[in-house]
Design an enzyme around this catalytic site. Structure first.
Site, PDB file in Angstrom:
ATOM      1  CB  SER A  24      -0.828  -0.016   1.093  1.00 17.85           C
ATOM      2  OG  SER A  24      -0.295  -0.039   2.488  1.00 17.85           O
ATOM      3  N   GLY A  25       2.137   1.322  -0.466  1.00 19.04           N
ATOM      4  CA  GLY A  25       2.792   2.208  -0.772  1.00 19.04           C
ATOM      5  C   GLY A  25       2.531   3.038  -2.034  1.00 19.04           C
ATOM      6  CB  SER A  54       9.627   1.853   2.019  1.00 22.33           C
ATOM      7  OG  SER A  54      10.410   0.886   2.759  1.00 22.33           O
ATOM      8  CD1 TRP A  57       8.758   4.655   6.724  1.00 20.58           C
ATOM      9  CD2 TRP A  57       9.536   5.969   8.288  1.00 20.58           C
ATOM     10  NE1 TRP A  57       8.563   4.413   8.007  1.00 20.58           N
ATOM     11  CE2 TRP A  57       8.916   5.324   9.032  1.00 20.58           C
ATOM     12  CE3 TRP A  57      10.144   7.199   8.966  1.00 20.58           C
ATOM     13  CZ2 TRP A  57       8.636   5.411  10.375  1.00 20.58           C
ATOM     14  CZ3 TRP A  57      10.297   7.165  10.226  1.00 20.58           C
ATOM     15  CH2 TRP A  57       9.585   6.287  10.911  1.00 20.58           C
ATOM     16  CD  GLN A  59      14.763  11.768   5.732  1.00 24.03           C
ATOM     17  OE1 GLN A  59      15.684  12.028   5.185  1.00 24.03           O
ATOM     18  NE2 GLN A  59      14.699  11.361   6.915  1.00 24.03           N
ATOM     19  N   GLY A  61      12.727  13.214  -2.007  1.00 23.28           N
ATOM     20  CA  GLY A  61      11.524  13.663  -2.960  1.00 23.28           C
ATOM     21  C   GLY A  61      11.384  12.610  -4.039  1.00 23.28           C
ATOM     22  CD  GLU A 125      17.406  13.718  -3.133  1.00 21.80           C
ATOM     23  OE1 GLU A 125      17.653  13.200  -2.002  1.00 21.80           O
ATOM     24  OE2 GLU A 125      16.475  13.309  -3.901  1.00 21.80           O
ATOM     25  CG  HIS A 246      21.221   7.187   2.149  1.00 22.16           C
ATOM     26  ND1 HIS A 246      21.809   8.245   2.613  1.00 22.16           N
ATOM     27  CD2 HIS A 246      20.062   7.454   1.310  1.00 22.16           C
ATOM     28  CE1 HIS A 246      21.321   9.243   2.500  1.00 22.16           C
ATOM     29  NE2 HIS A 246      20.399   9.105   1.593  1.00 22.16           N
ATOM     30  NE  ARG A 295      21.274   7.870  -2.302  1.00 19.95           N
ATOM     31  CZ  ARG A 295      20.088   7.863  -2.330  1.00 19.95           C
ATOM     32  NH1 ARG A 295      19.143   6.577  -2.524  1.00 19.95           N
ATOM     33  NH2 ARG A 295      19.371   9.007  -2.388  1.00 19.95           N
ATOM     34  CG  HIS A 356      18.377   4.133   1.244  1.00 24.31           C
ATOM     35  ND1 HIS A 356      17.519   4.727   2.261  1.00 24.31           N
ATOM     36  CD2 HIS A 356      18.226   4.917   0.203  1.00 24.31           C
ATOM     37  CE1 HIS A 356      16.578   5.656   1.829  1.00 24.31           C
ATOM     38  NE2 HIS A 356      16.998   5.867   0.391  1.00 24.31           N
ATOM     39  CD  GLU A 380      13.143  -1.107  -1.494  1.00 27.46           C
ATOM     40  OE1 GLU A 380      12.407  -0.425  -0.865  1.00 27.46           O
ATOM     41  OE2 GLU A 380      14.363  -1.524  -0.978  1.00 27.46           O
ATOM     42  NE  ARG A 391      16.485   3.808  -5.055  1.00 23.04           N
ATOM     43  CZ  ARG A 391      16.498   5.010  -4.326  1.00 23.04           C
ATOM     44  NH1 ARG A 391      16.060   6.085  -4.824  1.00 23.04           N
ATOM     45  NH2 ARG A 391      16.743   5.273  -2.779  1.00 23.04           N
TER      46      ARG A 391
HETATM   47  C1  SIN Z   1      17.386  10.616   0.508  1.00 22.38           C
HETATM   48  O1  SIN Z   1      16.429  11.589   0.834  1.00 22.38           O
HETATM   49  O2  SIN Z   1      18.571  10.860   0.511  1.00 22.38           O
HETATM   50  C2  SIN Z   1      16.824   9.463  -0.022  1.00 22.38           C
HETATM   51  C3  SIN Z   1      16.061   9.741  -1.281  1.00 22.38           C
HETATM   52  C4  SIN Z   1      16.086   8.567  -2.037  1.00 22.38           C
HETATM   53  O3  SIN Z   1      16.484   7.577  -1.553  1.00 22.38           O
HETATM   54  O4  SIN Z   1      15.937   8.228  -3.320  1.00 22.38           O
END
Ligand code: SIN
Length: 546
Positions: A24-25, A54, A57, A59, A61, A125, A246, A295, A356, A380, A391
């Site tokens: 249900s995400g 997930s 959670w 953050q 975007g 990012e 992460h 990353r 992550h 995911e 990713r």
């Molecule tokens: C993050 O806000 O650093 C995570 C975003 C993501 O995993 O794409």
């Protein structure tokens, strides 16, 4: 021997739905909303409550080429470079070209993204060469998307939801395709305990496998259930070795286990830098994008510095952002850090890499189809090919949106006829919930950020011992633990096969990327109770290393 079916009581109830969506995400609810009105009864089942996965959670975007000067081609290029030659080029094209429209649709469903002067506010990012990350509530993007999607589902009363429902196994039809799914429901009404839903299609959107590691940013529900269920049903898993760590997860001490607080990459997008205990910049000279390198590059640089200095963490310095900016842009992270006794406005934040995201998963085609008739996968849990070996930041919410929309385009036209379930002769077994801690130690120690043949061999041997501890009573703890053993065993087999370093898969005995031998995918199927890994060559899909 991995169980090819979870031992469970005989179903005590049966119901029917044309399509069952598991999860249900963003991926699951988008699939349900898009299928709405096109098929008969849609049932969404979710292991906990609707917003426990997930998505809530997330953050940073959602990435899409929405800003001035940006194009899908630029987004494609950044995605391919981050993916380190292992992306499926067509899947990436689909993602970046259909992404902007999918985000606009999400907005039309009620998701409210941050704006500046009336236009969408976009940030940057790691690995992105443009500001293209739309965010909400500063750093609460996932929570806003989840809220909006739940509200949209509430407005669609024909979408039925069963919460606290663990999908145990697919019910097979005579042709090996989907005839239904068994569920365990902690309910109070007509559906309670183990039952089965006979159906014509199952859309798996059940998220990742973070709980196979001791520290993860994933919530407690991320126990790899969907991947394990698909493997048991005969589906192929792909690229499971590509697990993203992460770089900046708040370090809460050696003993801290389970879900850990994420410090979004967007904080580095706003200028924060990584330093070691002596204040030396970690990313300077390592990559042209420095603290905003992809990353895997940042996680590796941090891990190296931790090994050199013997420190269990490094530091993130974001003090220059000042209190007003912190409160406006990152209110959730600020509150979380303060609740753990660190004030990022005035102090350095201790951070270390932690699990992550699973870039691999159930292998799908460009329309979300798995290789079991009637089974689809999105988000995911799936491996659509867009992430490759690493990713790109904020591509995950987008993947869920885009590929769920695609599933809803094809599924109504190819719904299977109702099939009679056949007697399930697969070997049943369950390990006890108590193996979880031992399994996490093995996976973190030897199948985590840094891998080697010796470590992987001993991890595989230890996981085989855990898998032999079968014979335990059915129940949620044993089902989840068995799923964790199943996906861990598969992940370790894939990591052992791939003898090179690529993206998030880091082998210290094979430190280089080797396109001559390893451009392609590792596929896994369950053969005689063992996840069997096979390499399939495919052309490398970027112009060079990250
Ligand atoms: C993050 O806000 O650093 C995570 C975003 C993501 O995993 O794409």
């Amino acid at each position: 021997m991995i169980a090819s079916r979870l031992a469970a009581p005989e179903p005590g109830w049966t119901t029917r739905a044309d399509v069952v969506v598991v999860g249900s995400g963003i991926a699951g609810l988008t699939a349900a909303l898009r299928l709405y009105g096109q098929v008969g009864r849609i049932l969404v089942v979710t292991k906990d409550v609707l917003d426990a996965g997930s998505t809530q959670w997330a953050q940073g975007g959602i990435a899409a080429a929405l800003g001035p000067g940006d194009t899908p081609a630029q987004h494609e290029r950044d995605t391919l470079v981050a993916g380190a030659g292992a992306c499926d080029r067509e899947a990436v094209r689909v993602l970046v070209h259909e992404g902007p429209e999918a985000v606009r649709e999400l907005i039309s469903w009620g998701a409210v993204f941050d704006q500046q002067d009336g236009v969408l506010s976009l940030t940057r990012e790691g690995g992105h060469h443009r500001d293209r990350i739309a965010h909400a509530g500063g750093d609460a993007t996932g929570a806003e998307i989840q809220r909006a999607l739940i509200a949209a589902v509430d407005r669609a009363p024909e979408i039925e939801v069963i919460q606290h429902a663990l999908a145990v196994d697919l019910v097979p039809a005579a042709d090996g395709g989907v005839a239904g799914v068994t569920l365990h429901v902690l309910g109070e009404g007509q559906v309670d305990g183990v039952g089965r839903v006979l159906c014509r299609a199952v859309v798996l959107a059940s998220g990742g496998l973070g709980q196979v590691f001791s520290q993860t940013t994933n919530p407690a529900v991320a126990t790899g259930d969907g991947m394990a269920l698909a493997l048991r049903a005969g589906a192929t898993l792909r690229d499971l070795e590509f697990v993203q760590f992460h770089p900046t997860v708040m370090w809460l001490g050696e003993q801290s286990q389970g879900q850990q607080p994420l410090i979004s990459e967007a904080v580095r997008g706003e200028g924060a830098v990584l330093v070691d205990g002596e204040g030396r910049r970690i990313m300077e000279g390592v990559h042209p994008l420095e603290d905003l390198a992809p990353r895997d590059v940042v996680a590796k640089a941090i891990t190296r510095r931790m090994h050199e200095t013997g420190m269990p963490h490094v530091w993130l310095d974001a003090r220059h952002l000042g209190p007003a900016f912190w409160e406006r842009r990152f209110p959730t992270i600020l509150a979380t850090a303060r609740s753990h006794g660190v004030d990022p406005v005035t102090e350095l934040v201790p951070v270390a890499p932690a699990q992550h995201y699973a870039s691999g998963g159930v292998a799908t085609d460009l329309w979300g189809r798995a290789d079991v008739a009637g089974l689809y996968a999105t988000g995911e849990v799936a491996c659509s090919g867009v992430h490759g070996a690493n990713r790109l930041a904020s591509n995950s919410l987008l993947e869920g949106l885009v590929f769920s929309r695609r599933i809803a385009e094809v599924l109504p036209g190819e719904l299977r006829p109702w099939s009679e379930p056949v007697a399930d002769r697969r070997a049943a077994g369950l390990v006890p919930g108590a193996v979880r801690r031992r399994l996490q130690e093995v996976m973190t120690d030897r199948v985590g950020v840094l891998r080697s043949e010796k470590g992987l061999d001993s991890a595989l041997a230890d996981l085989d011992v855990l898998a032999e501890e079968v014979g335990h009573e059915p129940g949620p703890d044993a089902w989840e633990a068995t799923n964790l053993v199943t996906v861990s065993r598969a992940l370790a087999a894939a990591a052992s096969l791939r003898e090179e370093t690529r993206g998030s898969h880091w082998r210290d005995d094979h430190p280089d990327r080797d396109d001559a031998a390893w451009a392609g995918h590792v596929d896994l199927v369950l053969a005689h109770g063992v996840p069997s890994a096979t390499f399939h060559p495919a052309p490398a899909t970027d112009g060079g290393a990250a």
